[in-house]
Scaffold this active site. Structure first.
Site, mmCIF file in Angstrom:
data_model
loop_
_atom_site.group_PDB
_atom_site.id
_atom_site.type_symbol
_atom_site.label_atom_id
_atom_site.label_comp_id
_atom_site.label_asym_id
_atom_site.label_seq_id
_atom_site.Cartn_x
_atom_site.Cartn_y
_atom_site.Cartn_z
ATOM 1 C CG ASP A 323 -1.934 1.079 1.237
ATOM 2 O OD1 ASP A 323 -2.101 1.734 0.196
ATOM 3 O OD2 ASP A 323 -2.560 1.307 2.290
ATOM 4 C CB CYS A 376 -5.619 6.059 -1.011
ATOM 5 S SG CYS A 376 -4.283 6.916 -0.160
#
Length: 437
Positions: A323, A376
């Site tokens: 991530d 994100c």
């Protein structure tokens, strides 16, 4: 209210100077923090318009301390369906706050705000001719979105300026989303389950403090956006054409803080041997706290994932979650300061870090193993373009498409085919990569 306005002005001044809103709120007196956060979010969502109007009313910028309070008041006076306060209250309290903040500027503030109210409709219309003011995002951000998403860019910007829903993840080992909805109802809270892809996800009708969530302290539920809940099942689930993971897989969560995805991995694979890595030791402490609340165990190391010689013991991993650090352009509705903190040059720098992390971690993966790359972000440079370049560099890598999970997930109200349905997800990108045996 004047104390609150000065706290908000301090936050806005700090963000304009390059400081994170989270850090600024942490310094705020505890009793004022909730109100400061709520009003700061509102101001930051209207800051582009407020700055444009201030330039019309006062072309010479006042000192930063004065300007921050003026901009905050202008944003709170901006025409919206449900204003937080009556106009006269904002003006009166802003003037009182300015007397304490910079007494000689109170008259100036009063004059500017009263003129804005007299000419509000015309001034807002004039400011709206500037795209940065109309959409409340920097000009470079608008251009990048227009290039990446020529059909959806305006809808993405509109979504960024709306309040996000509060999403929960019910502990996979302690009940279903439907079971937890019953517990919420008993506590006087309402929500809905999402499934089928985000099977443990619940979206509350209205946000609530975690202290009101049944079983939160015991680890029965966690706060996590629906899009973020896709990472663990994407990495761990059996997929057609992929070798199944061992019963006790060796997992790496390469950029693990604050730990939401780490704990989800352990919920879905309790027997896993998991290494949670993060370059920021302070943020890694949050991972430790999250795991403790959920009664979970993992090895934690504060280290840069790119410097594998400093932390890797030589044993390959069955699966890796990366991530990666990114612009956070997909979670602006949750972090409205991000748009004002980022600079155009940041995207290339972040993309370079993402590329370095992918290249450094790939050799640590077993043949037949899998890696999930996530950001994100809604920018293609941090998503599909990044993965396309990686596949060119690594002939032993293959991208595995998974419907509803991989690719760019956009925070659009009309994307009913995406997990969670309308307006429930943040902007994310996922890629599932497997290493050819």
């Amino acid at each position: 209210m004047q104390r609150l306005l000065n706290q908000v002005a301090d936050a806005v001044q700090g963000v304009r100077a390059g400081q994170s809103l989270n850090e600024l709120l942490a310094r705020c007196p505890a009793e004022l923090r909730p109100g400061t956060q709520a009003l700061s979010f509102h101001v930051l969502r209207h800051l582009g318009g407020a700055e444009a109007v201030r330039k019309l009313l006062a072309p010479k910028a006042p000192p930063a301390k004065v300007d921050a309070l003026l901009l905050s008041a202008l944003a709170l006076l901006w025409p919206v369906a449900e204003p937080a306060y009556a106009d006269h209250t904002v003006v009166d309290q802003a003037v009182s706050a300015m007397r304490k903040r910079s007494g000689q500027s109170a008259g100036f503030l009063n004059a500017v705000l009263r003129r804005f109210l007299r000419e509000r409709e015309a001034l807002v219309a004039q400011a709206g001719r500037d795209p940065a003011a109309a959409f409340n995002h920097p000009a470079w951000w608008l251009k990048r979105l227009q290039a990446d998403w020529p059909e959806q860019w305006q809808a993405i910007l509109a979504a960024n300026n709306r309040q996000p829903p509060m999403s929960l993840r019910v502990h996979a080992g302690r009940g279903s989303a439907e079971d937890y909805l019953k517990r919420l109802a008993e506590a006087g809270l309402a929500g809905r389950a999402l499934g089928p892809r985000a099977t443990q996800a619940v979206v509350l009708d209205r946000p609530a403090p975690v202290s009101q969530l049944p079983g939160f302290a015991q680890g029965d539920v966690s706060v996590q956006d629906v899009a973020a809940q896709l990472a663990a099942p994407l990495l761990l689930a059996d997929r057609a054409g992929l070798p199944p993971l061992p019963a006790k897989p060796r997992l790496l969560d390469a950029c693990s803080a604050p730990g939401g995805k780490t704990s989800h991995l352990l919920e879905l694979s309790p027997a896993a041997e998991l290494l949670a890595l993060d370059a920021d030791a302070d943020r890694l402490a949050r991972v430790k706290d999250n795991l403790a609340r959920l009664s979970q165990q993992a090895e934690l190391k504060a280290a840069d994932g790119r410097q594998t010689e400093a932390w890797w013991d030589g044993r390959p991993f069955d699966a890796i979650l990366l991530d990666a650090p990114c612009s956070a352009s997909g979670i602006v509705r949750r972090h409205p300061d991000v748009r004002w903190l980022r600079r155009a040059g940041d995207i290339a720098q972040l993309a370079a870090i993402q590329s370095e992390l992918l290249d450094a971690l790939w050799p640590l993966l077993k043949p037949g193993g899998r890696l999930v790359y996530a950001t994100c972000s809604v920018f293609r440079a941090e998503g599909q373009d990044q993965v396309d370049a990686f596949l060119q560099r690594h002939p032993d890598a293959r991208a595995v498409p998974v419907d509803g999970f991989t690719g760019h997930l956009l925070p659009l109200a009309d994307n009913e085919d995406q997990p969670g349905g309308p307006s429930t997800i943040d902007g994310f990108f996922y890629a599932l990569l497997t290493k050819q045996p």
